[in-house]
Design a protein around this motif. Structure first.
Motif, PDB file in Angstrom:
ATOM      1  N   ASP A  22      38.033  42.380  40.252  1.00  0.00           N
ATOM      2  CA  ASP A  22      37.236  41.220  40.559  1.00  0.00           C
ATOM      3  C   ASP A  22      36.240  41.461  42.091  1.00  0.00           C
ATOM      4  OD1 ASP A  22      39.207  41.254  42.539  1.00  0.00           O
ATOM      5  OD2 ASP A  22      39.531  39.098  42.470  1.00  0.00           O
ATOM      6  N   ARG A  85      36.744  31.072  42.853  1.00  0.00           N
ATOM      7  CA  ARG A  85      37.643  30.639  41.801  1.00  0.00           C
ATOM      8  C   ARG A  85      36.550  30.043  40.886  1.00  0.00           C
ATOM      9  NH1 ARG A  85      41.183  28.644  45.732  1.00  0.00           N
ATOM     10  NH2 ARG A  85      40.539  26.501  45.587  1.00  0.00           N
ATOM     11  N   GLY A  86      35.509  29.497  41.265  1.00  0.00           N
ATOM     12  CA  GLY A  86      34.435  28.970  40.634  1.00  0.00           C
ATOM     13  C   GLY A  86      33.648  30.167  39.969  1.00  0.00           C
ATOM     14  N   CYS A  88      35.014  33.185  39.340  1.00  0.00           N
ATOM     15  CA  CYS A  88      36.139  33.654  38.079  1.00  0.00           C
ATOM     16  C   CYS A  88      35.870  32.966  36.744  1.00  0.00           C
ATOM     17  CB  CYS A  88      37.466  33.380  38.779  1.00  0.00           C
ATOM     18  SG  CYS A  88      37.860  34.752  39.951  1.00  0.00           S
ATOM     19  N   LEU A  89      35.734  31.426  36.899  1.00  0.00           N
ATOM     20  CA  LEU A  89      35.715  30.767  35.603  1.00  0.00           C
ATOM     21  C   LEU A  89      34.322  30.563  34.885  1.00  0.00           C
ATOM     22  CD1 LEU A  89      37.784  27.492  36.807  1.00  0.00           C
ATOM     23  CD2 LEU A  89      38.497  29.509  35.538  1.00  0.00           C
ATOM     24  N   LYS A  90      33.243  31.240  35.746  1.00  0.00           N
ATOM     25  CA  LYS A  90      32.240  31.445  35.110  1.00  0.00           C
ATOM     26  C   LYS A  90      31.652  32.806  34.513  1.00  0.00           C
ATOM     27  CE  LYS A  90      29.790  27.854  38.309  1.00  0.00           C
ATOM     28  NZ  LYS A  90      28.985  27.792  39.268  1.00  0.00           N
ATOM     29  N   ASN A  91      32.699  33.654  34.654  1.00  0.00           N
ATOM     30  CA  ASN A  91      32.550  35.005  34.105  1.00  0.00           C
ATOM     31  C   ASN A  91      33.847  35.538  33.640  1.00  0.00           C
ATOM     32  OD1 ASN A  91      29.913  36.161  35.923  1.00  0.00           O
ATOM     33  ND2 ASN A  91      30.799  34.643  37.392  1.00  0.00           N
ATOM     34  N   PRO A  92      34.261  34.962  32.691  1.00  0.00           N
ATOM     35  CA  PRO A  92      35.544  35.274  31.930  1.00  0.00           C
ATOM     36  C   PRO A  92      35.604  36.536  31.625  1.00  0.00           C
ATOM     37  CG  PRO A  92      33.891  34.018  30.352  1.00  0.00           C
ATOM     38  CD  PRO A  92      33.427  33.872  31.834  1.00  0.00           C
ATOM     39  N   PHE A  95      37.182  38.082  34.375  1.00  0.00           N
ATOM     40  CA  PHE A  95      38.512  37.414  34.934  1.00  0.00           C
ATOM     41  C   PHE A  95      39.886  37.830  33.759  1.00  0.00           C
ATOM     42  CE2 PHE A  95      40.843  33.259  35.811  1.00  0.00           C
ATOM     43  CZ  PHE A  95      41.442  34.102  37.147  1.00  0.00           C
ATOM     44  N   ASN A 125      44.972  30.439  45.383  1.00  0.00           N
ATOM     45  CA  ASN A 125      44.377  31.635  44.638  1.00  0.00           C
ATOM     46  C   ASN A 125      45.517  32.060  43.729  1.00  0.00           C
ATOM     47  OD1 ASN A 125      41.744  31.428  45.467  1.00  0.00           O
ATOM     48  ND2 ASN A 125      41.486  33.293  46.312  1.00  0.00           N
ATOM     49  N   PHE A 128      46.236  29.949  41.041  1.00  0.00           N
ATOM     50  CA  PHE A 128      45.364  30.053  40.148  1.00  0.00           C
ATOM     51  C   PHE A 128      45.346  31.315  39.239  1.00  0.00           C
ATOM     52  CE2 PHE A 128      40.749  31.664  39.520  1.00  0.00           C
ATOM     53  CZ  PHE A 128      40.192  30.658  38.598  1.00  0.00           C
ATOM     54  N   HIS A 132      46.156  31.143  34.950  1.00  0.00           N
ATOM     55  CA  HIS A 132      45.124  31.572  34.097  1.00  0.00           C
ATOM     56  C   HIS A 132      45.310  32.984  33.423  1.00  0.00           C
ATOM     57  CE1 HIS A 132      41.917  28.428  34.676  1.00  0.00           C
ATOM     58  NE2 HIS A 132      42.286  28.357  35.679  1.00  0.00           N
TER      59      HIS A 132
END
Length: 232
Positions: A22, A85-86, A88-92, A95, A125, A128, A132
């Protein structure tokens, strides 16, 4: 890669940059934070020395050029980590666990090899990642060592020493997989038995020059499983 001479009873994983690739997401979040705090970006050397593998407390104090009071520190941490974290969720596609990681974790779990994580990530984190990425499939969550403010961060030896204790082994009986200079220093200072450096092939000579690093790999697909003691 080094010749195999000894076998080890357990394995301790760093997380960011090792089980989870990441780095670009952290870089983006840290650069935004640096611009906010000091008005200039973080250089490559600064990332190597003051960011990769280091605790948020160290990084934010370094960027601020002063020791931060607890409340201010906590607020800055949450701003940066919420941004991360945002991302991460926008770039699956980024992630996900790194190449070969799930297969290796399935293997060490099936063989009941003692294992845990020692990470500079803080609790928000870590929760998180657990939620996920399903880390509870492979790890006893109570044994994971993270930045809870009670231990000196890497490069101090404490995190890896505690991780070995958490899996009921001496550090010398453990393998550590790391990617950061501060992590290599921490593992070496903790007297870890075998340190594996993970990174692109063009970094391997540099990784092997780090204290204590004995083996280098590009991904967990190359991890030498013969290093581990398999109980039958």
């Amino acid at each position: 890669m080094s010749a195999i001479a000894m076998k080890y009873k357990g394995i301790i994983f760093d997380f960011n940059g090792v089980l989870l690739w990441d780095a670009p997401l952290h870089v983006q979040a840290w650069q935004a934070t640096a611009l906010r705090l000091r008005g200039s970006p973080i250089s490559g050397d600064e990332f190597s020395i003051h960011v990769h593998g280091r605790t948020n407390s160290h990084i934010l104090s370094y960027l601020s050029s002063r020791t931060l009071q607890r409340q201010e520190l906590l607020e800055l941490i949450q701003v940066k980590e919420s941004m991360y974290r945002g991302l991460c969720l926008k770039n699956p596609e980024m992630f996900v666990l790194s190449p070969g990681a799930e297969a290796l974790l399935d293997f060490v779990s099936s063989k009941d090899i003692p294992r845990t994580i020692a990470t500079a990530s803080e609790k928000t984190n870590l929760d998180f990642f657990i939620r996920h990425l399903g880390l509870d499939k492979w790890f006893d969550l109570q044994r994971i060592v993270y930045d809870d403010g009670t231990l000196p961060g890497k490069p101090a030896p404490d995190m890896y020493a505690k991780a070995a204790t958490n899996i009921s082994l001496s550090p010398h009986d453990c393998i550590v997989v790391e990617d950061a200079i501060s992590g290599f220093q921490s593992a070496h200072a903790a007297n870890i038995g075998h340190i594996v450096g993970l990174g692109p092939i063009e970094t391997h000579n540099k990784l092997l020059a780090c204290p204590g690093v004995s083996t280098v790999i590009e991904s967990f697909e190359q991890f030498p499983r013969e290093l581990l003691v398999i109980m039958t």
